[in-house]
Design a protein around this motif. Structure first.
Motif, mmCIF file in Angstrom:
data_model
loop_
_atom_site.group_PDB
_atom_site.id
_atom_site.type_symbol
_atom_site.label_atom_id
_atom_site.label_comp_id
_atom_site.label_asym_id
_atom_site.label_seq_id
_atom_site.Cartn_x
_atom_site.Cartn_y
_atom_site.Cartn_z
ATOM 1 N N THR A 106 0.861 -1.191 0.000
ATOM 2 C CA THR A 106 0.000 0.000 0.000
ATOM 3 C C THR A 106 0.892 1.235 0.000
ATOM 4 O O THR A 106 1.829 1.326 0.797
ATOM 5 C CB THR A 106 -0.899 0.017 1.259
ATOM 6 O OG1 THR A 106 -1.697 -1.163 1.249
ATOM 7 C CG2 THR A 106 -1.804 1.241 1.258
ATOM 8 N N ILE A 107 0.599 2.162 -0.897
ATOM 9 C CA ILE A 107 1.385 3.407 -0.942
ATOM 10 C C ILE A 107 0.479 4.596 -0.622
ATOM 11 O O ILE A 107 -0.528 4.827 -1.288
ATOM 12 C CB ILE A 107 2.025 3.612 -2.330
ATOM 13 C CG1 ILE A 107 2.980 2.456 -2.665
ATOM 14 C CG2 ILE A 107 2.757 4.952 -2.385
ATOM 15 C CD1 ILE A 107 3.702 2.605 -4.003
ATOM 16 N N ILE A 108 0.863 5.316 0.439
ATOM 17 C CA ILE A 108 0.225 6.609 0.728
ATOM 18 C C ILE A 108 1.097 7.603 -0.040
ATOM 19 O O ILE A 108 2.209 7.930 0.387
ATOM 20 C CB ILE A 108 0.255 6.945 2.244
ATOM 21 C CG1 ILE A 108 -0.196 5.757 3.112
ATOM 22 C CG2 ILE A 108 -0.536 8.217 2.538
ATOM 23 C CD1 ILE A 108 -1.627 5.370 3.010
ATOM 24 N N GLY A 109 0.584 8.025 -1.176
ATOM 25 C CA GLY A 109 1.429 8.705 -2.172
ATOM 26 C C GLY A 109 1.792 10.150 -1.886
ATOM 27 O O GLY A 109 1.805 10.972 -2.814
ATOM 28 N N GLY A 110 2.079 10.475 -0.617
ATOM 29 C CA GLY A 110 2.494 11.837 -0.284
ATOM 30 C C GLY A 110 1.443 12.821 -0.755
ATOM 31 O O GLY A 110 0.251 12.539 -0.661
ATOM 32 N N SER A 111 1.886 13.966 -1.293
ATOM 33 C CA SER A 111 0.890 14.796 -1.975
ATOM 34 C C SER A 111 1.494 15.347 -3.244
ATOM 35 O O SER A 111 2.720 15.424 -3.404
ATOM 36 C CB SER A 111 0.342 15.903 -1.067
ATOM 37 O OG SER A 111 1.190 17.025 -1.088
ATOM 38 N N LEU A 112 0.583 15.697 -4.157
ATOM 39 C CA LEU A 112 0.953 16.148 -5.502
ATOM 40 C C LEU A 112 0.001 17.264 -5.895
ATOM 41 O O LEU A 112 -1.148 17.276 -5.445
ATOM 42 C CB LEU A 112 0.763 15.001 -6.503
ATOM 43 C CG LEU A 112 1.530 13.715 -6.216
ATOM 44 C CD1 LEU A 112 0.922 12.551 -6.985
ATOM 45 C CD2 LEU A 112 2.995 13.900 -6.578
ATOM 46 N N PRO A 113 0.468 18.162 -6.771
ATOM 47 C CA PRO A 113 -0.488 19.156 -7.269
ATOM 48 C C PRO A 113 -1.411 18.495 -8.299
ATOM 49 O O PRO A 113 -0.939 17.833 -9.213
ATOM 50 C CB PRO A 113 0.406 20.224 -7.905
ATOM 51 C CG PRO A 113 1.739 19.587 -8.120
ATOM 52 C CD PRO A 113 1.835 18.361 -7.268
ATOM 53 N N GLU A 114 -2.713 18.651 -8.108
ATOM 54 C CA GLU A 114 -3.710 17.999 -8.974
ATOM 55 C C GLU A 114 -4.568 19.047 -9.692
ATOM 56 O O GLU A 114 -5.111 19.950 -9.048
ATOM 57 C CB GLU A 114 -4.647 17.134 -8.096
ATOM 58 C CG GLU A 114 -5.796 16.522 -8.877
ATOM 59 C CD GLU A 114 -6.974 16.058 -7.998
ATOM 60 O OE1 GLU A 114 -7.007 16.346 -6.789
ATOM 61 O OE2 GLU A 114 -7.876 15.412 -8.574
ATOM 62 N N TRP A 115 -4.701 18.892 -10.985
ATOM 63 C CA TRP A 115 -5.655 19.720 -11.738
ATOM 64 C C TRP A 115 -6.975 18.995 -11.815
ATOM 65 O O TRP A 115 -7.023 17.814 -12.159
ATOM 66 C CB TRP A 115 -5.201 19.925 -13.193
ATOM 67 C CG TRP A 115 -4.259 21.032 -13.460
ATOM 68 C CD1 TRP A 115 -3.041 20.913 -14.072
ATOM 69 C CD2 TRP A 115 -4.436 22.430 -13.183
ATOM 70 N NE1 TRP A 115 -2.444 22.143 -14.161
ATOM 71 C CE2 TRP A 115 -3.280 23.090 -13.627
ATOM 72 C CE3 TRP A 115 -5.445 23.192 -12.574
ATOM 73 C CZ2 TRP A 115 -3.104 24.472 -13.508
ATOM 74 C CZ3 TRP A 115 -5.276 24.564 -12.451
ATOM 75 C CH2 TRP A 115 -4.129 25.182 -12.912
ATOM 76 N N ASP A 116 -8.056 19.675 -11.514
ATOM 77 C CA ASP A 116 -9.374 19.079 -11.736
ATOM 78 C C ASP A 116 -10.339 20.193 -12.136
ATOM 79 O O ASP A 116 -10.632 21.094 -11.340
ATOM 80 C CB ASP A 116 -9.861 18.381 -10.453
ATOM 81 C CG ASP A 116 -11.163 17.631 -10.700
ATOM 82 O OD1 ASP A 116 -11.458 17.283 -11.863
ATOM 83 O OD2 ASP A 116 -11.910 17.406 -9.727
ATOM 84 N N HIS A 117 -10.803 20.143 -13.372
ATOM 85 C CA HIS A 117 -11.736 21.151 -13.904
ATOM 86 C C HIS A 117 -11.290 22.581 -13.605
ATOM 87 O O HIS A 117 -12.040 23.382 -13.053
ATOM 88 C CB HIS A 117 -13.148 20.910 -13.357
ATOM 89 C CG HIS A 117 -13.719 19.606 -13.846
ATOM 90 N ND1 HIS A 117 -13.639 18.443 -13.115
ATOM 91 C CD2 HIS A 117 -14.337 19.284 -14.986
ATOM 92 C CE1 HIS A 117 -14.198 17.458 -13.786
ATOM 93 N NE2 HIS A 117 -14.627 17.930 -14.940
ATOM 94 N N GLY A 118 -10.035 22.851 -13.932
ATOM 95 C CA GLY A 118 -9.516 24.225 -13.813
ATOM 96 C C GLY A 118 -9.124 24.619 -12.403
ATOM 97 O O GLY A 118 -8.690 25.749 -12.170
ATOM 98 N N ARG A 119 -9.319 23.717 -11.435
ATOM 99 C CA ARG A 119 -8.894 24.036 -10.062
ATOM 100 C C ARG A 119 -7.677 23.198 -9.688
ATOM 101 O O ARG A 119 -7.521 22.083 -10.174
ATOM 102 C CB ARG A 119 -9.993 23.716 -9.056
ATOM 103 C CG ARG A 119 -11.138 24.693 -9.101
ATOM 104 C CD ARG A 119 -12.228 24.187 -8.178
ATOM 105 N NE ARG A 119 -13.458 24.914 -8.391
ATOM 106 C CZ ARG A 119 -13.866 25.917 -7.619
ATOM 107 N NH1 ARG A 119 -13.169 26.270 -6.571
ATOM 108 N NH2 ARG A 119 -14.997 26.545 -7.889
ATOM 109 N N LEU A 120 -6.885 23.776 -8.789
ATOM 110 C CA LEU A 120 -5.670 23.098 -8.354
ATOM 111 C C LEU A 120 -5.860 22.650 -6.898
ATOM 112 O O LEU A 120 -6.337 23.436 -6.065
ATOM 113 C CB LEU A 120 -4.532 24.106 -8.453
ATOM 114 C CG LEU A 120 -3.107 23.645 -8.616
ATOM 115 C CD1 LEU A 120 -2.933 22.752 -9.826
ATOM 116 C CD2 LEU A 120 -2.189 24.870 -8.750
ATOM 117 N N TYR A 121 -5.514 21.395 -6.613
ATOM 118 C CA TYR A 121 -5.630 20.863 -5.249
ATOM 119 C C TYR A 121 -4.287 20.296 -4.806
ATOM 120 O O TYR A 121 -3.495 19.850 -5.637
ATOM 121 C CB TYR A 121 -6.665 19.732 -5.191
ATOM 122 C CG TYR A 121 -8.066 20.173 -5.535
ATOM 123 C CD1 TYR A 121 -8.935 20.635 -4.544
ATOM 124 C CD2 TYR A 121 -8.521 20.135 -6.857
ATOM 125 C CE1 TYR A 121 -10.226 21.046 -4.857
ATOM 126 C CE2 TYR A 121 -9.807 20.555 -7.188
ATOM 127 C CZ TYR A 121 -10.653 21.002 -6.179
ATOM 128 O OH TYR A 121 -11.927 21.411 -6.502
#
Ligand SMILES: NC(=O)CC(=O)C(=O)O
Length: 258
Positions: A106-121
């Motif tokens: 199981t990998i808890i994949g740290g965090s990454l910048p995510e694009w979703d419908h023009g928003r960044l998370y």
């Protein structure tokens, strides 16, 4: 997140019991503290190598740092972000999925910048041993700080906040938070209420907040809730605009950090 529960309804039975340890079987956890550069491919290679080495040492659960495919800086988040729904355009998620599946972990994949419908998370993806995406946690409490002469950083200029707690059942019941989420005891208490054994917080405190709070808040969350707390940070790097604290840590309900 304001009204998680009504404290007037709490009884003695709601208090964490320090004589009852979380009910999980023993396993090895790896906190892959990584040295991050501005070269995305190099970051992916380093993560992949660190995952392999951890597996060779017996790890069954693996945690990566907050923001590990790019430097923790508002100048990079949008440029390095990926659309997670489009795997062809998401080399980082493809690597994590392949690694989880190929090593059966199981990998808890740290965090990454995510694009979703023009928003960044600021998002943590969790992959199961079959390589499938089990869950996605978007950082709920964005990190805005301004200490004149010391540090100024405003995640909310770039990111949209998440609004959901995230729990996954794997080697145990795991709650997810990202960095600043650890400062909010309500989230950890909610996880305890829902039977979580270990909370994983990929995090990137800086030298100012790290010295003051990094160890303290981890021990507080662990003792308050009688569960394990694991954090994973990028390693210390003083060359960029944000000097990360480092010190990835595992804390038990009654132990000192290791
Ligand atoms: N990256 C962060 O959220 C940093 C943080 O929370 C801090 O206190 O430092």
């Amino acid at each position: 997140m304001a009204a998680l529960w009504n404290t007037r309804n709490l009884t003695m039975a709601d208090a964490p019991n320090p004589f009852q340890l979380p009910n999980i079987t023993k396993f090895k956890i790896a906190l892959c503290q990584l040295s991050i550069t501005s070269d995305k491919n190099q970051n992916l290679d380093r993560a992949s190598r660190s995952i392999r080495l951890s597996v060779e040492q017996g790890a069954k659960l693996l945690v990566l740092p907050e923001m590990w495919n790019c430097p923790y800086s508002s100048d990079y988040f949008a440029k390095y972000a990926e659309d997670f729904d489009n795997r062809d355009a998401s080399p980082t998620l493809s690597m994590l999925s392949e690694a989880a599946c190929c090593h059966g972990i199981t990998i808890i994949g740290g965090s990454l910048p995510e694009w979703d419908h023009g928003r960044l998370y600021n998002t943590c993806c969790i992959f199961g041993p079959d390589g499938r995406l089990k869950a996605k946690h978007r950082k709920i409490h964005l990190f805005d700080i301004d200490i004149p002469g010391e540090i100024s950083f405003k995640e909310s200029d770039t990111f949209t906040a998440g609004d959901q707690p995230t729990i996954v059942d794997t080697v145990g019941r795991i709650g997810i938070g990202i960095c600043h989420d650890i400062r909010f005891p309500e989230l950890a208490a909610l996880y305890r209420k829902r039977g979580v054994d270990i909370i994983c917080y990929p995090g990137a405190f800086n030298v100012s907040t790290g010295e003051l709070l990094w160890e303290l808040v981890q021990r507080a969350r662990a003792v308050d809730n009688q569960l394990f707390v694991a954090t994973c940070s990028p390693s210390r790097n003083s060359t960029g605009s944000y000097t990360t604290w480092g010190h990835s840590t595992l804390v038990g309900p009654k132990e000192s950090p290791t």
